[in-house]
Design a protein around this motif. Structure first.
Motif, PDB file in Angstrom:
ATOM      1  N   ASP A 225      56.743  49.701  36.518  1.00  0.00           N
ATOM      2  CA  ASP A 225      55.634  48.795  36.781  1.00  0.00           C
ATOM      3  C   ASP A 225      55.292  48.063  35.492  1.00  0.00           C
ATOM      4  N   GLN A 226      55.335  46.755  35.526  1.00  0.00           N
ATOM      5  CA  GLN A 226      54.994  45.926  34.372  1.00  0.00           C
ATOM      6  C   GLN A 226      53.665  45.230  34.647  1.00  0.00           C
ATOM      7  N   ILE A 227      52.672  45.514  33.813  1.00  0.00           N
ATOM      8  CA  ILE A 227      51.332  44.971  33.987  1.00  0.00           C
ATOM      9  C   ILE A 227      50.921  44.262  32.702  1.00  0.00           C
ATOM     10  N   CYS A 228      50.501  43.021  32.827  1.00  0.00           N
ATOM     11  CA  CYS A 228      49.990  42.249  31.687  1.00  0.00           C
ATOM     12  C   CYS A 228      48.476  42.157  31.810  1.00  0.00           C
ATOM     13  N   HIS A 229      47.748  42.723  30.855  1.00  0.00           N
ATOM     14  CA  HIS A 229      46.283  42.710  30.903  1.00  0.00           C
ATOM     15  C   HIS A 229      45.686  41.380  30.462  1.00  0.00           C
ATOM     16  N   HIS A 230      46.516  40.472  29.988  1.00  0.00           N
ATOM     17  CA  HIS A 230      46.021  39.167  29.524  1.00  0.00           C
ATOM     18  C   HIS A 230      46.030  38.145  30.656  1.00  0.00           C
ATOM     19  N   CYS A 231      47.123  38.072  31.409  1.00  0.00           N
ATOM     20  CA  CYS A 231      47.214  37.087  32.497  1.00  0.00           C
ATOM     21  C   CYS A 231      47.281  37.737  33.870  1.00  0.00           C
ATOM     22  N   ASN A 232      47.062  39.060  33.927  1.00  0.00           N
ATOM     23  CA  ASN A 232      47.068  39.802  35.179  1.00  0.00           C
ATOM     24  C   ASN A 232      48.392  39.690  35.929  1.00  0.00           C
ATOM     25  N   PHE A 233      49.474  39.522  35.205  1.00  0.00           N
ATOM     26  CA  PHE A 233      50.794  39.483  35.832  1.00  0.00           C
ATOM     27  C   PHE A 233      51.234  40.906  36.166  1.00  0.00           C
ATOM     28  N   PHE A 234      51.818  41.066  37.345  1.00  0.00           N
ATOM     29  CA  PHE A 234      52.298  42.387  37.762  1.00  0.00           C
ATOM     30  C   PHE A 234      53.613  42.235  38.522  1.00  0.00           C
ATOM     31  N   ARG A 235      54.524  43.113  38.242  1.00  0.00           N
ATOM     32  CA  ARG A 235      55.756  43.199  39.029  1.00  0.00           C
ATOM     33  C   ARG A 235      56.267  44.629  38.961  1.00  0.00           C
ATOM     34  N   GLN A 236      57.056  44.956  39.977  1.00  0.00           N
ATOM     35  CA  GLN A 236      57.650  46.289  40.042  1.00  0.00           C
ATOM     36  C   GLN A 236      59.149  46.156  40.229  1.00  0.00           C
ATOM     37  N   TRP A 237      59.885  46.924  39.447  1.00  0.00           N
ATOM     38  CA  TRP A 237      61.350  46.927  39.528  1.00  0.00           C
ATOM     39  C   TRP A 237      61.813  48.310  39.945  1.00  0.00           C
ATOM     40  N   LYS A 238      62.783  48.365  40.864  1.00  0.00           N
ATOM     41  CA  LYS A 238      63.315  49.635  41.357  1.00  0.00           C
ATOM     42  C   LYS A 238      64.805  49.687  41.065  1.00  0.00           C
ATOM     43  N   SER A 239      65.279  50.841  40.643  1.00  0.00           N
ATOM     44  CA  SER A 239      66.669  50.984  40.236  1.00  0.00           C
ATOM     45  C   SER A 239      67.625  51.112  41.409  1.00  0.00           C
ATOM     46  N   GLN A 240      67.117  51.390  42.620  1.00  0.00           N
ATOM     47  CA  GLN A 240      67.970  51.559  43.789  1.00  0.00           C
ATOM     48  C   GLN A 240      67.159  51.293  45.038  1.00  0.00           C
ATOM     49  N   PRO A 241      67.822  50.988  46.150  1.00  0.00           N
ATOM     50  CA  PRO A 241      67.071  50.739  47.394  1.00  0.00           C
ATOM     51  C   PRO A 241      66.347  51.989  47.856  1.00  0.00           C
ATOM     52  N   VAL A 242      65.223  51.768  48.535  1.00  0.00           N
ATOM     53  CA  VAL A 242      64.426  52.853  49.094  1.00  0.00           C
ATOM     54  C   VAL A 242      64.258  52.583  50.576  1.00  0.00           C
ATOM     55  N   ILE A 243      64.688  53.504  51.404  1.00  0.00           N
ATOM     56  CA  ILE A 243      64.572  53.383  52.854  1.00  0.00           C
ATOM     57  C   ILE A 243      63.618  54.464  53.330  1.00  0.00           C
ATOM     58  N   GLY A 244      62.505  54.037  53.904  1.00  0.00           N
ATOM     59  CA  GLY A 244      61.472  55.003  54.274  1.00  0.00           C
ATOM     60  C   GLY A 244      60.855  55.583  53.030  1.00  0.00           C
ATOM     61  N   SER A 245      61.044  56.849  52.802  1.00  0.00           N
ATOM     62  CA  SER A 245      60.566  57.511  51.579  1.00  0.00           C
ATOM     63  C   SER A 245      61.722  58.143  50.814  1.00  0.00           C
ATOM     64  N   CYS A 246      62.955  57.737  51.101  1.00  0.00           N
ATOM     65  CA  CYS A 246      64.123  58.364  50.500  1.00  0.00           C
ATOM     66  C   CYS A 246      64.881  57.357  49.645  1.00  0.00           C
ATOM     67  N   PRO A 247      64.935  57.539  48.329  1.00  0.00           N
ATOM     68  CA  PRO A 247      65.815  56.710  47.495  1.00  0.00           C
ATOM     69  C   PRO A 247      67.275  56.968  47.865  1.00  0.00           C
ATOM     70  N   THR A 248      68.010  55.895  48.101  1.00  0.00           N
ATOM     71  CA  THR A 248      69.377  56.055  48.606  1.00  0.00           C
ATOM     72  C   THR A 248      70.305  56.656  47.554  1.00  0.00           C
ATOM     73  N   GLY A 249      70.021  56.438  46.279  1.00  0.00           N
ATOM     74  CA  GLY A 249      70.867  57.037  45.253  1.00  0.00           C
ATOM     75  C   GLY A 249      70.802  58.547  45.254  1.00  0.00           C
TER      76      GLY A 249
END
Length: 492
Positions: A225-249
């Protein structure tokens, strides 16, 4: 962005409906000890709990909520005194109250653990008598990343054992987990160092200032999770697909270990030597129980039904034999396999336990009996069956009026033992030189003959062949098929 401290905000689970919880069914049956709220759930009802007067004149308040204390009542038990004693908390746990922090808010994210920008509220419920042991990946010591426990899939029911699951399509997310397109099974995987990866998120792409980076790990899965407290920018990066609650890796790693027969603990040593993050053994066993084993059983049943459909067209030629877990008559389990001799496909496997049939010497007959009953129920006719020379099998097939042949390997094995014994005699030492040729002659008679009469004629010709006689009076095999050769060595 103000940073409020919500550590003292509590709410009782009685203020929510049963439909507001993801795992209420599992919690009510005792399969889990913590309730998990759905994203966006809000309190919708008033607590029905009332204050019970204390017999000693002292009132008690509920420790994990700011509402009325729960009802307390006495129930009779038939437990032993040891069970009724106070439970001693394990030295390895450092928990306090049995309350769970869940996220409730209007903004949602596609992460399996719920929204990221919402107000955490703690759900209170009674403390269990014994705490469930944490999974191994939750116990790893990580200095930079937050470890997220892997919850059960929404369709997972621990009450169903592996043997009860015969169709993997009964689970909603199973078809998605095994979809190679969505799961990224064919995608290449790489080993990435954490320091090199987090460098990509240090700077905000909008204002170019330093961002707040919060990595979270679950097995081989990593979310940043990348959060910028100056411009309120937020993004989330995931290393692998997630189906339901199970990471496929995580699931693909479990499948690779399970289907290749690799030892999990040996592979875990390699991962620990490299400091390569992996799943725990409890997660591996849950994947095997919930997805891998049902998938294998479903695939086997589908293949078996297609084989039966093909075998119903005409009588089949089958062969059967049993493999036990230990040699001799001390085996506990025996696996009887039935094979189609025309295409060498296994059409049935029966697992027999020795105490079911009164001893390990009865397992082979029982395995064959179950396999033949299955073929009869599927409408498959048998032309003949090939087995070893087991006395119980001979009698069983003779009573069923089934045409029975012996396996040439077992026949040759028994013949070789007799030849070894004869060759030790002083007058029959020459038999040792012919022993290899006689064994080859057995296989040649079985593979090159089309009728039983021809097999017998070829086999009995070996006596004349040893005496250098290559023409016979038997019309089924009048002479040897090899060319006549002359040698100067009289010993040969």
């Amino acid at each position: 962005m103000p940073n409020h401290d919500h550590s003292n905000v509590f709410i009782c689970s009685s203020h929510f409906e049963e439909s507001d919880f993801i795992n209420f069914g599992e919690y009510s049956k005792g399969f889990t000890t913590r309730l998990r709220l759905k994203p966006g759930a809000v309190p919708s009802r008033q607590s029905t709990a009332s204050v019970q007067p204390s017999t000693s004149g002292t009132s008690f308040s509920h420790a994990f909520s700011q509402t009325d204390p729960p009802n307390l009542s006495s129930r009779r038990t038939q437990l032993s005194m040891g069970t009724l004693r106070h439970h001693v908390k394990s030295r390895g746990t450092q928990t306090t109250g049995c309350s769970e922090s869940v996220n409730i808010g209007t903004t949602t994210a596609d992460a399996p653990w719920g929204p990221l920008t919402s107000t955490p509220i703690k759900v209170a419920h009674p403390r269990p008598a014994k705490r469930i042991r944490l999974e191994e990946e939750e116990e790893y010591d990580t200095s930079h990343s937050t470890i997220i426990p892997e919850p059960h899939d929404s369709t997972y029911d621990p009450a169903n054992s592996m043997t009860d699951v015969t169709d993997v399509t009964d689970m909603t997310d199973s078809s998605q987990l095994f979809d190679t397109t969505r799961s990224g099974y064919k995608d290449s995987k790489f080993i990435v160092f954490e320091k090199c990866l987090l460098e990509l998120f240090e700077t905000c792409p909008i204002c170019k200032r330093v961002s707040d980076v919060r990595p979270r790990r679950r097995g081989t899965f990593l979310a940043v999770d990348q959060i910028c407290h100056h411009c309120n920018f937020f993004r989330q990066w995931k290393s692998q697909p997630v189906i339901g609650s199970c990471p496929t890796g995580n699931l693909q790693l479990s499948a690779a270990i399970y289907f290749t027969g690799t030892s999990f603990f040996q592979l875990q040593k390699v991962f620990k030597a490299m400091h390569l993050k992996s799943i725990g053994h409890s997660t591996f066993r849950r994947h095997a129980r919930s997805y891998l084993e049902p998938a294998v059983i479903h695939k086997w049943h589908a293949f078996q039904e297609s084989e039966f459909e093909h075998l119903r067209q005409r009588p089949v030629k089958i062969g059967g034999d049993m493999r036990a877990d230990s040699p001799g008559h001390s085996a506990k389990y025996g696996s009887y396999s039935l094979m189609n001799l025309e295409n060498n496909n296994i059409i049935d496997i029966q697992l027999v336990q020795s105490n079911e049939v009164g001893g390990s010497h009865n397992m082979e007959k029982e395995g064959l009996k179950r396999s033949l009953e299955l073929l009869e129920s599927k409408g498959v006719a048998i032309e003949y069956i090939v087995t070893d020379r087991h006395p119980q099998i001979q009698k069983f097939l003779r009573e069923r009026s089934t045409q029975h042949f012996y396996d040439v390997w077992h026949f040759e094995k028994g013949l070789s033992k007799k030849l070894d014994k004869i060759s030790k005699d002083k007058d029959c030492a020459v038999v040792k030189k012919w022993q290899r040729g006689i064994r080859n002659h057995v296989y040649w008679c079985a593979t090159s003959s089309s009728t039983g009469t021809e097999k017998v004629a070829k086999w009995t010709s070996v006596v004349n062949h040893i005496q250098n006689k290559h023409t016979y009076d038997n019309p089924a095999f009048p002479k040897c098929l090899h060319p006549v050769r002359q040698t100067t060595d009289h010993k040969k």
